[in-house]
Design a protein around this motif. Structure first.
Motif, PDB file in Angstrom:
ATOM      1  N   ALA A 179      -5.208  11.478  13.604  1.00 54.86           N
ATOM      2  CA  ALA A 179      -5.559  12.153  12.925  1.00 54.86           C
ATOM      3  C   ALA A 179      -7.171  12.411  12.900  1.00 54.86           C
ATOM      4  CB  ALA A 179      -5.455  11.611  11.539  1.00 54.86           C
ATOM      5  N   ASP A 180      -7.974  11.191  13.201  1.00 50.81           N
ATOM      6  CA  ASP A 180      -9.321  11.348  13.423  1.00 50.81           C
ATOM      7  C   ASP A 180      -9.722  12.327  14.667  1.00 50.81           C
ATOM      8  OD1 ASP A 180      -9.885   9.713  11.377  1.00 50.81           O
ATOM      9  OD2 ASP A 180     -10.137   7.995  12.402  1.00 50.81           O
ATOM     10  N   GLY A 181      -8.672  12.010  15.805  1.00 49.61           N
ATOM     11  CA  GLY A 181      -8.971  13.039  16.880  1.00 49.61           C
ATOM     12  C   GLY A 181      -8.457  14.334  16.556  1.00 49.61           C
ATOM     13  N   LEU A 182      -8.039  14.859  15.859  1.00 48.35           N
ATOM     14  CA  LEU A 182      -7.858  16.065  15.387  1.00 48.35           C
ATOM     15  C   LEU A 182      -8.908  16.672  14.485  1.00 48.35           C
ATOM     16  CD1 LEU A 182      -5.404  18.270  15.919  1.00 48.35           C
ATOM     17  CD2 LEU A 182      -4.564  17.808  13.726  1.00 48.35           C
ATOM     18  N   GLY A 183      -9.788  16.073  13.873  1.00 43.65           N
ATOM     19  CA  GLY A 183     -10.878  16.198  13.023  1.00 43.65           C
ATOM     20  C   GLY A 183     -10.429  16.309  11.642  1.00 43.65           C
ATOM     21  N   LEU A 184      -9.293  15.597  11.390  1.00 46.98           N
ATOM     22  CA  LEU A 184      -8.807  15.692   9.733  1.00 46.98           C
ATOM     23  C   LEU A 184      -9.920  14.871   8.944  1.00 46.98           C
ATOM     24  CD1 LEU A 184      -4.977  15.394  10.240  1.00 46.98           C
ATOM     25  CD2 LEU A 184      -6.434  17.702   9.741  1.00 46.98           C
ATOM     26  N   ARG A 185     -10.323  15.250   7.728  1.00 43.85           N
ATOM     27  CA  ARG A 185     -11.181  14.476   7.123  1.00 43.85           C
ATOM     28  C   ARG A 185     -10.426  14.174   5.658  1.00 43.85           C
ATOM     29  NH1 ARG A 185     -12.592  13.917  11.094  1.00 43.85           N
ATOM     30  NH2 ARG A 185     -14.544  14.377  11.888  1.00 43.85           N
ATOM     31  N   ASN A 186      -8.980  14.521   5.488  1.00 49.27           N
ATOM     32  CA  ASN A 186      -8.373  14.377   4.186  1.00 49.27           C
ATOM     33  C   ASN A 186      -7.329  13.194   4.180  1.00 49.27           C
ATOM     34  OD1 ASN A 186      -6.837  15.641   5.982  1.00 49.27           O
ATOM     35  ND2 ASN A 186      -5.816  17.160   4.550  1.00 49.27           N
ATOM     36  N   THR A 187      -7.795  12.229   5.200  1.00 52.79           N
ATOM     37  CA  THR A 187      -6.695  11.112   5.321  1.00 52.79           C
ATOM     38  C   THR A 187      -7.425   9.602   4.722  1.00 52.79           C
ATOM     39  OG1 THR A 187      -7.858  10.307   7.376  1.00 52.79           O
ATOM     40  CG2 THR A 187      -6.031  11.847   7.738  1.00 52.79           C
ATOM     41  N   VAL A 188      -6.341   8.761   4.528  1.00 52.71           N
ATOM     42  CA  VAL A 188      -6.574   7.463   3.935  1.00 52.71           C
ATOM     43  C   VAL A 188      -5.781   6.541   4.472  1.00 52.71           C
ATOM     44  CG1 VAL A 188      -5.107   7.946   1.936  1.00 52.71           C
ATOM     45  CG2 VAL A 188      -7.216   6.208   2.017  1.00 52.71           C
ATOM     46  N   ALA A 189      -6.285   5.524   4.928  1.00 55.28           N
ATOM     47  CA  ALA A 189      -5.235   4.541   5.712  1.00 55.28           C
ATOM     48  C   ALA A 189      -4.324   3.802   4.721  1.00 55.28           C
ATOM     49  CB  ALA A 189      -6.148   3.531   6.499  1.00 55.28           C
ATOM     50  N   GLY A 190      -3.186   3.737   5.011  1.00 54.38           N
ATOM     51  CA  GLY A 190      -2.349   3.112   3.974  1.00 54.38           C
ATOM     52  C   GLY A 190      -1.251   2.368   4.570  1.00 54.38           C
ATOM     53  N   ALA A 191       0.073   2.122   3.758  1.00 51.14           N
ATOM     54  CA  ALA A 191       1.248   1.537   4.388  1.00 51.14           C
ATOM     55  C   ALA A 191       2.504   2.221   3.901  1.00 51.14           C
ATOM     56  CB  ALA A 191       1.147   0.130   4.105  1.00 51.14           C
ATOM     57  N   ASP A 192       3.671   2.231   4.379  1.00 48.02           N
ATOM     58  CA  ASP A 192       4.665   3.010   4.021  1.00 48.02           C
ATOM     59  C   ASP A 192       5.021   2.688   2.358  1.00 48.02           C
ATOM     60  OD1 ASP A 192       8.002   3.093   3.999  1.00 48.02           O
ATOM     61  OD2 ASP A 192       7.336   4.178   5.486  1.00 48.02           O
ATOM     62  N   PHE A 193       5.332   3.715   2.018  1.00 49.78           N
ATOM     63  CA  PHE A 193       5.697   3.504   0.615  1.00 49.78           C
ATOM     64  C   PHE A 193       6.803   2.560   0.216  1.00 49.78           C
ATOM     65  CE2 PHE A 193       4.350   7.077  -3.058  1.00 49.78           C
ATOM     66  CZ  PHE A 193       4.383   5.816  -3.844  1.00 49.78           C
ATOM     67  N   ALA A 194       7.825   2.579   1.017  1.00 51.51           N
ATOM     68  CA  ALA A 194       8.763   1.702   0.900  1.00 51.51           C
ATOM     69  C   ALA A 194       8.535  -0.127   0.833  1.00 51.51           C
ATOM     70  CB  ALA A 194       9.868   1.660   2.046  1.00 51.51           C
ATOM     71  N   PHE A 195       7.321  -0.180   1.202  1.00 53.61           N
ATOM     72  CA  PHE A 195       7.010  -1.795   0.971  1.00 53.61           C
ATOM     73  C   PHE A 195       6.616  -2.033  -0.506  1.00 53.61           C
ATOM     74  CE2 PHE A 195       5.346  -1.647   5.624  1.00 53.61           C
ATOM     75  CZ  PHE A 195       6.036  -2.787   5.780  1.00 53.61           C
ATOM     76  N   SER A 196       6.532  -0.914  -1.261  1.00 50.89           N
ATOM     77  CA  SER A 196       6.315  -0.981  -2.719  1.00 50.89           C
ATOM     78  C   SER A 196       7.507  -1.305  -3.455  1.00 50.89           C
ATOM     79  CB  SER A 196       5.307  -0.087  -3.425  1.00 50.89           C
ATOM     80  OG  SER A 196       4.266   0.349  -2.586  1.00 50.89           O
ATOM     81  N   LEU A 197       8.707  -1.049  -2.962  1.00 51.71           N
ATOM     82  CA  LEU A 197      10.098  -0.978  -3.649  1.00 51.71           C
ATOM     83  C   LEU A 197      10.004  -2.422  -4.006  1.00 51.71           C
ATOM     84  CD1 LEU A 197      12.676   0.397  -4.316  1.00 51.71           C
ATOM     85  CD2 LEU A 197      13.682  -0.380  -2.323  1.00 51.71           C
ATOM     86  N   GLU A 198      10.592  -2.434  -5.213  1.00 53.94           N
ATOM     87  CA  GLU A 198      10.876  -3.760  -5.872  1.00 53.94           C
ATOM     88  C   GLU A 198      12.403  -3.946  -6.203  1.00 53.94           C
ATOM     89  OE1 GLU A 198       8.965  -6.245  -6.267  1.00 53.94           O
ATOM     90  OE2 GLU A 198       7.172  -5.335  -5.821  1.00 53.94           O
TER      91      GLU A 198
END
Length: 414
Positions: A179-198
């Motif tokens: 994403a950085d290489g493409l020049g995107l500035r609307n990114t944030v580093a996260g982790a898969d949403f499924a890790f939040s599943l309880e």
């Protein structure tokens, strides 16, 4: 009266791929804790199957098969944008467009999008977000893999559409670098949403009605095959079914119990898209019967699958979200993958050495890596336990971002 937040979701499902279900249900769980009585609409590829499995009173299922999404919904959304005098008519006649217009945000939960080598899915990747862009609803791309972007058509589409997205949550280091290489500035580093599943706490009772859980009283090796891997292995002249079956028999010969478990199942069909059950049945047909083998020959919920995977001592994953579930349950895991999306998640646990590509798969190599994992299971378990809290925090973070976005917007659809 205060209006309830409204959220439309595309790219996930309740039926079929249980990783998609895990992402959807994690969003419902976490946003339900952060917003006041939110209401969700799922633009569904399998509306009848999803409706049959929907246990959420605040989730509406709206049909959106690929052709319907790509042609009808996109055309009506474009008409909504350029022909204001037709807006009321379009909202009355299209449940999908009405949902998108009235939503505070569109969540794109595609697991891997805008990626070289998957150009046949590029139109769907664009079609999933374009209606929201046309009607002015913010698009939030939940944690997923994107890139690389060396293909001319993918690079063009990515540069054209990805900067218009409100936020892209990258699912690991490699995706973030693309994403950085493409020049995107609307990114944030996260982790898969499924890790939040309880888990709900009822899984053991629900499963025990159909499956004898005393099977797990001894050490169990879980094996989760994938029809996607089968196609790639067989395309280069390999024998995926034979290799997995031979590996399972060798593990059993060593005195271990084996759980054969599909993580992507569609009940009532032999179609193999998002459906590993026919493949698992073929593998099972090559295995000898015995009390040391348990085959899950039915569709289970994402929470039930996670609970069962968590009962294993070691796990062999080919489906991405089967890997996520095993990591989330801190089970030492060996991964056979086909994309950077596997390795970048394992990196978060300092465990990237426990993944290899489908092009390296052979019974001998699989057995060698499994035995290495078995020898190192204590050290691997320690890394899982140490890193899991931070990964879950990175996963839940996107729910905070979505809630913040929803709370900052005026009532849509006015």
């Amino acid at each position: 009266m205060t209006r309830s937040p409204r959220i439309t979701v595309v790219g996930s499902a309740l039926s079929g791929n249980k990783g998609a279900a895990a992402m959807l249900e994690a969003a419902i769980q976490t946003l339900g804790e952060r917003l006041v009585e939110p209401r969700f609409t799922l633009l569904s590829m399998y509306p009848e199957e999803d409706a049959a499995q929907n246990v959420y009173s605040n989730l509406e299922i709206v049909p959106a098969a690929p052709r319907q999404l790509g042609v009808t919904i996109n055309t009506l959304a474009l008409a909504y944008r350029v022909l204001p005098f037709l807006r009321e008519t379009i909202r009355r006649r299209s449940r999908a467009v009405k949902a998108i217009v009235e939503s505070d945000v569109l969540l794109d939960q595609g697991g891997i999008t805008f990626t070289d080598g998957r150009e046949k899915f590029l139109l769907y990747n664009v079609a999933s977000i374009l209606p929201a862009l046309n009607v002015g609803t913010p698009v939030f791309k939940c944690a997923q893999a994107i890139g690389p972007f060396t293909s001319r058509v993918n690079r063009w589409a990515s540069r054209k559409f990805l900067p218009k997205v409100n936020r892209i949550v990258t699912r690991g280091r490699i995706t973030h670098e693309y994403a950085d290489g493409l020049g995107l500035r609307n990114t944030v580093a996260g982790a898969d949403f499924a890790f939040s599943l309880e888990l709900s706490g009822t899984e053991r009772y629900e499963i025990n009605r159909h499956i004898d859980l005393s099977f797990f009283d001894e050490d169990v090796v879980g094996v989760c095959p994938s029809v996607v891997l089968q196609r790639k292995v067989d395309a280069r002249g390999g024998d995926y079914i034979g290799q997995i079956a031979d590996f399972i028999e060798q593990v059993r010969d060593e005195g271990k119990r084996v759980l054969l478990i599909p993580h992507s199942v569609r009940t009532g069909t032999e179609k193999t898209h998002n459906n590993d059950l026919p493949l698992c049945r073929e593998i099972h047909a090559r295995l000898r019967l015995g009390n040391d083998l348990l085959f899950i020959d039915r569709e289970l919920s994402s929470q039930q699958l996670r609970y069962l995977i968590g009962q294993c001592g070691l796990f062999i994953a080919s489906r991405f979200h089967a890997m996520v579930s095993s990591l989330a349950m801190a089970v030492p895991t060996l991964v056979i993958g086909w994309s950077h999306k596997y390795r970048e998640v394992l990196e978060m646990f300092e465990l990237e050495e426990w993944a290899f590509g489908h092009d390296s798969l052979s019974r001998e190599y699989l057995t060698e890596r499994f035995h290495a994992l078995e020898r190192n299971r204590i050290a691997v378990k320690d890394k899982l336990d140490r890193n899991l809290p931070a990964v879950k925090e990175r996963s839940v973070m996107q729910a905070d971002l979505i809630a913040e976005l929803v709370g900052s917007r005026p009532a849509p659809g006015a």
